[in-house]
Design a protein around this motif. Structure first.
Motif, PDB file in Angstrom:
ATOM      1  N   UNK A 168      55.535  58.866  38.326  1.00 26.53           N
ATOM      2  CA  UNK A 168      54.935  60.188  38.467  1.00 26.53           C
ATOM      3  C   UNK A 168      55.514  61.055  37.352  1.00 26.53           C
ATOM      4  N   UNK A 169      54.668  61.586  36.515  1.00 29.48           N
ATOM      5  CA  UNK A 169      55.148  62.384  35.393  1.00 29.48           C
ATOM      6  C   UNK A 169      54.553  61.889  34.093  1.00 29.48           C
ATOM      7  N   UNK A 170      55.236  62.153  32.988  1.00 29.96           N
ATOM      8  CA  UNK A 170      54.768  61.783  31.656  1.00 29.96           C
ATOM      9  C   UNK A 170      55.509  60.528  31.197  1.00 29.96           C
ATOM     10  N   UNK A 171      54.785  59.424  31.136  1.00 30.03           N
ATOM     11  CA  UNK A 171      55.397  58.146  30.764  1.00 30.03           C
ATOM     12  C   UNK A 171      55.474  58.034  29.244  1.00 30.03           C
ATOM     13  N   UNK A 172      56.588  57.481  28.719  1.00 30.24           N
ATOM     14  CA  UNK A 172      57.800  56.976  29.383  1.00 30.24           C
ATOM     15  C   UNK A 172      58.998  57.896  29.213  1.00 30.24           C
ATOM     16  N   UNK A 173      58.761  59.183  29.150  1.00 31.62           N
ATOM     17  CA  UNK A 173      59.875  60.056  28.781  1.00 31.62           C
ATOM     18  C   UNK A 173      60.246  61.093  29.837  1.00 31.62           C
ATOM     19  N   UNK A 174      59.347  61.425  30.724  1.00 35.23           N
ATOM     20  CA  UNK A 174      59.670  62.471  31.695  1.00 35.23           C
ATOM     21  C   UNK A 174      59.087  62.098  33.047  1.00 35.23           C
ATOM     22  N   UNK A 175      59.967  61.712  33.972  1.00 36.04           N
ATOM     23  CA  UNK A 175      59.536  61.353  35.322  1.00 36.04           C
ATOM     24  C   UNK A 175      59.743  62.527  36.263  1.00 36.04           C
ATOM     25  N   UNK A 176      58.886  62.632  37.246  1.00 34.14           N
ATOM     26  CA  UNK A 176      59.043  63.660  38.270  1.00 34.14           C
ATOM     27  C   UNK A 176      60.311  63.387  39.076  1.00 34.14           C
ATOM     28  N   UNK A 177      60.907  64.398  39.669  1.00 36.88           N
ATOM     29  CA  UNK A 177      62.113  64.191  40.482  1.00 36.88           C
ATOM     30  C   UNK A 177      61.888  63.119  41.547  1.00 36.88           C
ATOM     31  N   UNK A 178      62.822  62.179  41.648  1.00 39.37           N
ATOM     32  CA  UNK A 178      62.734  61.119  42.631  1.00 39.37           C
ATOM     33  C   UNK A 178      62.028  59.880  42.139  1.00 39.37           C
ATOM     34  N   UNK A 179      61.553  59.909  40.885  1.00 42.49           N
ATOM     35  CA  UNK A 179      60.859  58.757  40.316  1.00 42.49           C
ATOM     36  C   UNK A 179      61.540  58.356  39.007  1.00 42.49           C
ATOM     37  N   UNK A 180      61.047  57.281  38.383  1.00 41.60           N
ATOM     38  CA  UNK A 180      61.606  56.843  37.113  1.00 41.60           C
ATOM     39  C   UNK A 180      62.663  55.771  37.238  1.00 41.60           C
ATOM     40  N   UNK A 248      52.454  43.235  42.058  1.00 41.47           N
ATOM     41  CA  UNK A 248      52.855  44.450  42.742  1.00 41.47           C
ATOM     42  C   UNK A 248      53.131  45.661  41.896  1.00 41.47           C
ATOM     43  N   UNK A 249      53.340  45.480  40.590  1.00 41.10           N
ATOM     44  CA  UNK A 249      53.689  46.634  39.775  1.00 41.10           C
ATOM     45  C   UNK A 249      55.122  47.080  40.012  1.00 41.10           C
ATOM     46  N   UNK A 250      55.506  48.182  39.385  1.00 38.75           N
ATOM     47  CA  UNK A 250      56.889  48.635  39.490  1.00 38.75           C
ATOM     48  C   UNK A 250      56.968  50.142  39.356  1.00 38.75           C
ATOM     49  N   UNK A 251      58.195  50.644  39.329  1.00 44.16           N
ATOM     50  CA  UNK A 251      58.411  52.079  39.160  1.00 44.16           C
ATOM     51  C   UNK A 251      57.951  52.556  37.780  1.00 44.16           C
ATOM     52  N   UNK A 252      57.639  51.622  36.882  1.00 44.23           N
ATOM     53  CA  UNK A 252      57.189  51.981  35.539  1.00 44.23           C
ATOM     54  C   UNK A 252      55.674  52.033  35.409  1.00 44.23           C
ATOM     55  N   UNK A 253      54.941  51.719  36.445  1.00 40.40           N
ATOM     56  CA  UNK A 253      53.481  51.768  36.370  1.00 40.40           C
ATOM     57  C   UNK A 253      53.016  53.222  36.418  1.00 40.40           C
ATOM     58  N   UNK A 254      52.393  53.648  35.328  1.00 37.94           N
ATOM     59  CA  UNK A 254      51.898  55.021  35.228  1.00 37.94           C
ATOM     60  C   UNK A 254      50.382  54.993  35.097  1.00 37.94           C
ATOM     61  N   UNK A 255      49.716  55.925  35.716  1.00 33.77           N
ATOM     62  CA  UNK A 255      48.254  55.956  35.644  1.00 33.77           C
ATOM     63  C   UNK A 255      47.761  56.078  34.201  1.00 33.77           C
ATOM     64  N   UNK A 256      48.560  56.694  33.341  1.00 34.60           N
ATOM     65  CA  UNK A 256      48.161  56.875  31.955  1.00 34.60           C
ATOM     66  C   UNK A 256      48.383  55.626  31.115  1.00 34.60           C
ATOM     67  N   UNK A 257      49.072  54.631  31.671  1.00 35.48           N
ATOM     68  CA  UNK A 257      49.442  53.471  30.872  1.00 35.48           C
ATOM     69  C   UNK A 257      49.196  52.141  31.570  1.00 35.48           C
ATOM     70  N   UNK A 258      49.584  52.035  32.843  1.00 36.44           N
ATOM     71  CA  UNK A 258      49.584  50.724  33.508  1.00 36.44           C
ATOM     72  C   UNK A 258      49.350  50.913  34.994  1.00 36.44           C
ATOM     73  N   UNK A 259      48.085  51.023  35.399  1.00 33.65           N
ATOM     74  CA  UNK A 259      47.818  51.229  36.817  1.00 33.65           C
ATOM     75  C   UNK A 259      47.790  49.866  37.515  1.00 33.65           C
ATOM     76  N   UNK A 260      48.958  49.261  37.590  1.00 31.42           N
ATOM     77  CA  UNK A 260      49.045  47.924  38.174  1.00 31.42           C
ATOM     78  C   UNK A 260      49.817  47.909  39.499  1.00 31.42           C
ATOM     79  N   UNK A 261      49.937  49.039  40.137  1.00 31.92           N
ATOM     80  CA  UNK A 261      50.549  49.069  41.464  1.00 31.92           C
ATOM     81  C   UNK A 261      49.454  48.860  42.524  1.00 31.92           C
ATOM     82  N   UNK A 262      48.623  47.855  42.291  1.00 29.56           N
ATOM     83  CA  UNK A 262      47.507  47.520  43.169  1.00 29.56           C
ATOM     84  C   UNK A 262      47.609  46.060  43.582  1.00 29.56           C
ATOM     85  N   UNK A 263      47.088  45.673  44.746  1.00 27.36           N
ATOM     86  CA  UNK A 263      47.198  44.278  45.194  1.00 27.36           C
ATOM     87  C   UNK A 263      46.607  43.267  44.214  1.00 27.36           C
TER      88      UNK A 263
END
Length: 298
Positions: A168-180, A248-263
């Motif tokens: 959640x946030x701007x990948x790969x440099x700024x994550x929202x609090x609680x993410x990254x 399963x994807x990971x904490x690095x999956x960002x909608x702007x780059x890698x929307x792979x947190x899907x089954x």
């Protein structure tokens, strides 16, 4: 299984059948893996010395035990070049997830990472269990939902919801609090089968050799598994290393780059390479009981 609406490697969408099986509610944690290492004195791939003959073109300073660590960038970057946020880090391993000076001591319930395939397999054998097939994993991740986009349905997160640990946030440099970074297992809502983190947090090893999906117009395959070890090798890569499927994807999956947190999402991972966003969970036959193995956390 699969999807015709997202990334090419997920197509074609197709039906499969799997027999009953058990799967762990969470990925294996640092606490779990520490118990295994204490009992067996096992050394992971990332902790073992490297053979220079296996890496003839590698710089000498890299020929020491280590692993690949995510390193956030100082600002926006060209997302076509992932080497900007991944760094080979000498001394990084499951005990020291960020390299020398770091520790899992304050992260006992986080998923264990920097685990190569044989490291996951060794743990599974010790626990009288196994790794799930890709078909089993995807069936479990869907939680009883039919062909939905996410583990919770077709709609993205709504405002104020927290469904999974992805970027959640701007990948790969700024994550929202609680993410990254990884989160303790079970920090987000379970799916319909009561399984946690089937979306995001860490990619998970399956037992399948990586191959393209094989759609079959004739019949529904039962208990399918991946292809062959030889067929999983990418001839375009510098080193001819077999690959397994991770899910399963990971904490690095960002909608702007890698929307792979899907089954349906899938990726090929070289079996000798652990990273700071890859872990695993256990599976087993349906008839397994705690009496057979008190260590199997189903």
């Amino acid at each position: 299984m699969g999807s015709d609406q997202h990334y090419p490697e997920e197509a074609p969408a197709h039906r499969v059948r799997v027999e009953g099986f058990r799967i762990a509610r969470t990925t294996v944690t640092n606490r779990d893996y520490a118990a295994f290492v204490r009992a067996t004195h096992y050394r992971t791939v990332a902790e073992r010395p490297l053979n220079p003959a296996d890496f003839p073109d590698a710089p000498a300073e890299n020929l020491v035990p280590g692993s690949m660590v995510f390193t956030g960038t100082p600002g926006p970057v060209d997302l076509r070049h992932l080497s900007q946020w991944w760094a080979w880090t000498p001394g990084a391993n499951w005990r020291r997830p960020f390299g020398p000076g770091s520790s899992v001591g304050d992260r006992p319930e986080h998923p264990v990472v920097h685990i190569a395939y044989e490291d996951a397999q060794a743990y599974a054998e010790w626990a009288d269990a196994r790794l799930p097939t890709e078909a089993e994993w995807e069936f479990a991740a869907r939680g009883g939902l039919e062909a939905t986009r996410f583990t919770w349905g077709d709609e993205p997160e709504a405002a104020g919801e927290a469904r999974a640990n992805y970027w959640h946030g701007d990948f790969p440099w700024r994550a929202a609090p609680g993410y990254g970074s990884t989160a303790p297992v079970g920090s987000f809502l379970a799916n319909g089968f009561g399984l946690f983190d089937m979306a995001g947090n860490v990619w998970e090893w399956t037992s399948d050799w990586y191959q393209g999906h094989q759609g079959d117009e004739c019949c529904i395959p039962a208990n399918p598994v991946g292809g062959s070890r030889e067929g999983s090798i990418n001839p375009a890569e510098q080193f001819a290393v077999p690959r397994k499927t991770v899910k399963g994807g990971s904490f690095l999956c960002a909608d702007s780059y890698c929307q792979r947190y899907r089954p349906a999402a899938r990726r090929a991972q070289m079996i000798d390479t652990g990273m700071s966003h890859i872990g695993f969970r256990l599976a087993g036959r349906l008839t397994i009981t705690l009496a057979e193995s008190s260590r199997t956390p189903f």
